[in-house]
Enzyme design. Structure first.
Site, PDB file in Angstrom:
ATOM      1  N   ASP A 146       0.828  -1.202   0.000  1.00 55.15           N
ATOM      2  CA  ASP A 146       0.000   0.000   0.000  1.00 55.15           C
ATOM      3  C   ASP A 146       0.866   1.257   0.000  1.00 55.15           C
ATOM      4  OD1 ASP A 146      -2.339   1.454   0.004  1.00 55.15           O
ATOM      5  OD2 ASP A 146      -2.570   1.416   2.175  1.00 55.15           O
ATOM      6  N   CYS A 200     -19.385 -15.182  -3.346  1.00 59.28           N
ATOM      7  CA  CYS A 200     -20.336 -14.268  -2.716  1.00 59.28           C
ATOM      8  C   CYS A 200     -21.786 -14.635  -3.022  1.00 59.28           C
ATOM      9  CB  CYS A 200     -20.074 -12.832  -3.159  1.00 59.28           C
ATOM     10  SG  CYS A 200     -18.640 -12.075  -2.373  1.00 59.28           S
ATOM     11  N   CYS A 203     -25.544 -12.887  -2.029  1.00 57.50           N
ATOM     12  CA  CYS A 203     -25.462 -12.049  -0.830  1.00 57.50           C
ATOM     13  C   CYS A 203     -25.166 -10.588  -1.190  1.00 57.50           C
ATOM     14  CB  CYS A 203     -24.372 -12.578   0.101  1.00 57.50           C
ATOM     15  SG  CYS A 203     -24.133 -11.590   1.600  1.00 57.50           S
ATOM     16  N   CYS A 206     -23.171  -6.426   2.384  1.00 62.04           N
ATOM     17  CA  CYS A 206     -22.245  -5.289   2.455  1.00 62.04           C
ATOM     18  C   CYS A 206     -22.834  -4.050   1.788  1.00 62.04           C
ATOM     19  CB  CYS A 206     -20.896  -5.653   1.840  1.00 62.04           C
ATOM     20  SG  CYS A 206     -20.957  -6.164   0.104  1.00 62.04           S
ATOM     21  N   CYS A 210     -24.052  -0.445   4.245  1.00 64.23           N
ATOM     22  CA  CYS A 210     -23.198   0.742   4.134  1.00 64.23           C
ATOM     23  C   CYS A 210     -23.960   2.006   4.555  1.00 64.23           C
ATOM     24  CB  CYS A 210     -22.689   0.901   2.701  1.00 64.23           C
ATOM     25  SG  CYS A 210     -21.604   2.344   2.500  1.00 64.23           S
ATOM     26  N   CYS A 226     -17.595   7.127   0.906  1.00 60.55           N
ATOM     27  CA  CYS A 226     -17.130   6.113   1.859  1.00 60.55           C
ATOM     28  C   CYS A 226     -16.600   6.775   3.133  1.00 60.55           C
ATOM     29  CB  CYS A 226     -16.036   5.276   1.202  1.00 60.55           C
ATOM     30  SG  CYS A 226     -15.315   4.024   2.290  1.00 60.55           S
ATOM     31  N   CYS A 253     -14.157   2.785   8.756  1.00 63.69           N
ATOM     32  CA  CYS A 253     -15.478   2.175   8.914  1.00 63.69           C
ATOM     33  C   CYS A 253     -15.351   0.682   8.620  1.00 63.69           C
ATOM     34  CB  CYS A 253     -16.471   2.823   7.956  1.00 63.69           C
ATOM     35  SG  CYS A 253     -18.147   2.144   8.049  1.00 63.69           S
ATOM     36  N   CYS A 256     -19.056  -2.956   6.446  1.00 67.06           N
ATOM     37  CA  CYS A 256     -19.168  -3.954   5.372  1.00 67.06           C
ATOM     38  C   CYS A 256     -18.372  -5.213   5.690  1.00 67.06           C
ATOM     39  CB  CYS A 256     -18.746  -3.360   4.027  1.00 67.06           C
ATOM     40  SG  CYS A 256     -17.021  -2.852   3.919  1.00 67.06           S
ATOM     41  N   CYS A 260     -20.166  -9.124   6.773  1.00 66.44           N
ATOM     42  CA  CYS A 260     -19.858 -10.148   5.768  1.00 66.44           C
ATOM     43  C   CYS A 260     -19.830 -11.552   6.377  1.00 66.44           C
ATOM     44  CB  CYS A 260     -18.500  -9.846   5.120  1.00 66.44           C
ATOM     45  SG  CYS A 260     -17.997 -11.089   3.898  1.00 66.44           S
TER      46      CYS A 260
END
Length: 370
Positions: A146, A200, A203, A206, A210, A226, A253, A256, A260
């Site tokens: 990152d 997934c 589903c 998420c 939010c 976001c 945050c 989500c 899950c």
């Protein structure tokens, strides 16, 4: 450089198995390898940027070409070694929901309560790369976590470390989404791993959970909405239309991720680096508001939170304190303390923080979000 993938060490043993063992030795939880071809992902990035969904993260726009091709970032790269490192300490997800429902509490994203992951992963990746060099000889490489214009999630997905969830985070069966990613770009043609199918299904938890509807469609995130972006990357005033939805989230945050189903299986980390520090998983808003700038710098030393600076930290807290003032679930005596704390800070606050304090003090007539 050999044209065929290198699959064995000089002693004849399997190189891929050795790399996996070494990754675990250095504290990583999984390792996969991919090439540098990102295909349609590069086009999707360009479309996302063109739509302005990156907000004021101008660095993403400036280095879009490098993100689209790791070979431009590090010439000579032919493979990317992708690793994961679980970060989840001993956390009770139900307790996290309960704290978010208590307007007096300060909610800090789970990943940020320990040491800065950039430093932890980068040091271990560097040691890992040196170990590879000692075993196979000199080769070209650079490590990242990152920290550069690199499409990390897409590379990890392509390498088989997981699949993209509808919230755009990477998911896998063993760790859900609670892990960090790291990469070593190398000029060695290592064997490539296979991609994993998505799990997934139908589903949409998420998307539905939010608070700001930042997940505009499956696999589509508008960073401008976001809360993680608004409280961390955004250096300006938080748009008024999103302040109430922030609730008591003061850094990032997790909604989500908490909702899950795959995170029910998330492994807890054994690394002390990611253990909670300074009570960040238990602190009240007033406790954090009481920190001076010197205390903020000291207590967040070695933390990812420190990079947003004291002013943004106070901005976020002022919004949360305003939401607490407007809530119905908080005793009047505590609201008096909050109002006094905000009023006392107003005169000595910079323009950014002062604007959010004034907004917070004007909220008492609003309906409660909790």
């Amino acid at each position: 450089m050999p044209s065929e993938p290198i699959s064995h060490l000089p002693d004849g043993s399997n190189l891929r198995d050795w790399l996996g063992d070494q990754a675990r030795h250095f504290g990583f939880d999984d390792l996969r390898i991919t090439d540098t071809q990102l295909g349609p992902a590069s086009e999707r990035l360009q479309e996302w940027l063109a739509a302005g969904r990156h907000g004021n993260m101008e660095y993403m726009l400036r280095h879009a070409d490098l993100r689209s091709d790791p070979q431009l970032l590090v010439p000579g790269t032919v493979r990317v070694i992708c690793v994961t490192m679980n970060y989840l300490p001993e956390i009770d997800f139900e307790r996290e929901w309960q704290r978010m429902a208590d307007p007096s509490q300060a909610v800090v994203s789970m990943y940020a309560r320990g040491r800065d992951y950039h430093k932890v992963l980068r040091n271990r990746l560097q040691d890992f790369a040196k170990a590879i060099e000692e075993r196979i000889g000199t080769f070209g490489y650079r490590v990242f976590t990152d920290s550069a214009p690199l499409m990390e999630v897409e590379l990890a997905r392509k390498a088989g470390l997981g699949w993209r969830g509808k919230h755009t985070l990477l998911l896998n069966r063993e760790s859900g989404s609670t892990f960090f990613l790291g990469e070593i770009l190398v000029d060695v043609p290592l064997p490539i791993d296979q991609e994993e199918e998505s799990h997934c299904g139908t589903c949409q938890s998420c998307i539905e959970v939010c608070p700001t509807q930042a997940i505009t469609a499956p696999y589509q995130l508008d960073a401008r909405r976001c809360i993680s972006y608004l409280t961390i990357e955004n250096s300006e005033a938080i748009p008024v239309e999103f302040r109430r939805a922030m609730g008591n989230r003061v850094y990032g945050c997790d909604d989500c991720q908490l909702i899950c189903p795959w995170n029910k299986f998330a492994k807890r980390t054994g690394l002390p680096d990611f253990a909670e520090r300074h009570g960040l998983g238990r602190a009240s808003l007033l406790q954090l508001w009481s920190w001076t700038e010197a205390e903020f710098e000291k207590r967040h030393e070695g933390s990812a939170i420190r990079r947003i600076g004291y002013s943004r930290w106070r901005r976020n807290l002022a919004v949360a304190l305003g939401n607490a003032l407007a809530s119905e679930g908080l005793p009047d005596a505590e609201k008096v303390l909050i109002r006094q704390a905000l009023e006392n800070a107003l005169a000595n606050s910079d323009a950014l923080v002062a604007e959010h304090i004034e907004w917070a003090l004007g909220l008492t007539a609003w309906s409660a979000p909790f």
